[in-house]
Design a protein around this motif. Structure first.
Motif: not given
Length: 493
Positions: A22-25, A33-36, A81-87, A443-446
């Motif tokens: 899961l963490a790897q995913d 997401d960053l690249q997109a 943590s994904h959300s933090y990095l996207m922000r 990712s569909n998460y953001a």
């Protein structure tokens, strides 16, 4: 027993393996997401094709920020943590209209995994203790200023822990909204948690050391601390009441769901009183990012001052510059399709449809000729109609860092009306890159959102807040409603 132990060990190993996968995913999805987001912004954002300070900031971050953020993906192990990095990546553009927001319910403002039993606020250029939970031992007193923690100055700590992660610290509004988190552990793996030792200046005297000890978090603790520090609107965003004998018009939201029909009826019913006595227009916390938000604000002004009086004082729309890309054209084509499919919209708003068709035609011409951008004229300023000002009393407009988006557009009009004073604390800032495109990331998460056209001729500069003039700035506790109301009342004397 041995069989049970073997099963238990196997189950634990499977759980650990699943967690690792899961963490790897999440790490992989964060990189995608960053690249997109980078690719979408590089391909379609107007700043990439224009000049000026705002464009320089954009170009200075889009590649450097991507490299910076991608280097941190190894620490992404959850949706939060994904959300933090996207922000972090989105806020690095210093553009309020570039955002990457979670598509799921996030942590919210009243969250921490640990806290020292007190919180801080941004007061007079310092991080100051604003709330101490009753019974907390060895806590600095309210009013004590943070000097340093674990040998790191308060400012450096804020830059590392809050800037981009929690807010944009280049604005006063960002400072105010994120200040309560300075000493909390918000479970951000990219920043430090709760510090162990901090020095505080008490009553402007020599710094005194305090050891911070985690205090058990009980239901409501963090919300109470935050609300004691940063003004939060109540449950009823739109209302009119009488405060200290004077009408007080509350507009704490520009959302379509705020209850505008009933509120507008109340404004019309009390318009004569508002005009004769003057009033307070309370815009604290009044965020709104859509075109309808601006329309709501202008509609309110028209109901009080009348359209005949406000029309010649509305700021000119001026020129709008579009980046000529297939992606931006597709946004307008999709918007036009929705307009034309709505029979009521066709009946009531045909000029808007015609304007959108003209924009698409301009896209086609620019794309065919290889132009990177094109500019269209907006609504010009309207000559003074000579209508008399119907509002005879003073108007005090109370603002804070929660006034954003359509609230700022409304202030562009209100500041052009006579006998209007802006008071309180600095508002949020907003970008000249407007009208959002919203795209779901891989990712569909953001969701990524950004302004796809540039209002380069806007009279108010990019990222410029409304800041009350000297004497009209509130320096007390913004969460002390009685004090705020008393202070506003004193402005009428």
């Amino acid at each position: 027993m041995n069989r049970l132990l073997t099963v238990s060990v196997a189950t634990m190993a499977l759980a650990l393996s699943a967690g690792s996968v899961l963490a790897q995913d999440f790490r992989s999805l964060a990189g995608q997401d960053l690249q997109a987001a980078h690719d979408q912004l590089a391909a379609n954002h107007p700043a990439a094709a224009l000049t000026g300070p705002a464009s320089e900031t954009f170009r200075g971050w889009i590649e450097a920020g991507l490299t910076d953020a991608k280097a941190k993906t190894g620490q992404v192990n959850s949706g939060d943590s994904h959300s933090y990095l996207m922000r972090y990546y989105a806020r690095g553009f210093r553009d309020s209209n570039i955002a990457i927001t979670p598509s799921f319910e996030g942590l919210g403002p009243y969250f921490a995994t640990s806290w020292p039993g007190f919180t801080t606020g941004w007061r007079g250029g310092q991080y100051v203790v604003t709330y101490v939970k009753p019974g907390t031992r060895n806590a600095p007193p309210v009013g004590a200023a943070v000097v340093d923690c674990n040998g790191v100055t308060a400012e450096d700590l804020a830059q590392a822990k809050l800037d981009r992660w929690e807010a944009d610290l280049t604005s006063e509004a960002g400072r105010a909204s994120s200040a309560p988190y300075l000493l909390w552990n918000r479970n951000n793996p990219f920043a430090t948690g709760m510090p162990a030792l901090c020095n505080f200046s008490v009553n402007n005297r020599r710094a005194r050391e305090f050891r911070l000890t985690p205090v058990p978090i009980q239901a409501g603790d963090l919300e109470a601390a935050y609300r004691a520090t940063v003004y939060q609107p109540g449950a009823t965003p739109l209302a009119i009441e009488t405060v200290n004998g004077r009408p007080w018009v509350h507009v704490h939201s520009f959302a379509d769901t705020a209850g505008w029909d009933a509120f507008n009826e109340a404004v019309v019913a009390q318009a004569a009183t508002l005009r004769a006595q003057g009033f307070v227009l309370d815009l604290r916390g009044a965020a709104g990012q859509s075109y309808t938000s601006t329309a709501r604000g202008y509609g309110l002004a028209n109901r009080i001052w009348t359209p005949e009086f406000t029309v010649s004082r509305q700021p000119a729309a001026g020129e709008i510059t579009y980046r000529a890309t297939a992606g931006n054209r597709a946004w307008y084509a999709a918007t036009l399709g929705r307009m034309e499919a709505d029979s009521r919209f066709v009946q009531e708003s045909l000029p808007v449809i015609e304007e959108t068709r003209a924009i698409i035609a301009a896209f086609d011409a620019a794309l065919a000729s290889g132009q990177p951008t094109f500019t269209l004229a907006g609504r010009p300023a309207i000559a003074d109609t000579g209508a008399a000002n119907p509002v005879q009393g003073q108007v005090v407009v109370l603002v804070d860092g929660g006034c954003a988006g359509g609230c700022l557009d409304t202030l562009d009009l209100l500041t052009r009306l006579p006998n209007v004073r802006i008071v309180g604390s600095p508002t949020a800032t907003d970008s000249i890159f407007i009208e959002p495109t919203v795209e779901r990331l891989p990712s569909n998460y953001a969701d990524l959102s950004y302004g796809h056209k540039a209002w380069t001729s806007r009279q108010r500069p990019n990222n410029q807040p409304f800041t009350p003039a000297q004497g009209l700035a509130y320096t007390g506790n913004p969460a002390d409603e009685a004090a705020v109301r008393a202070w506003v009342g004193s402005l009428f004397s």
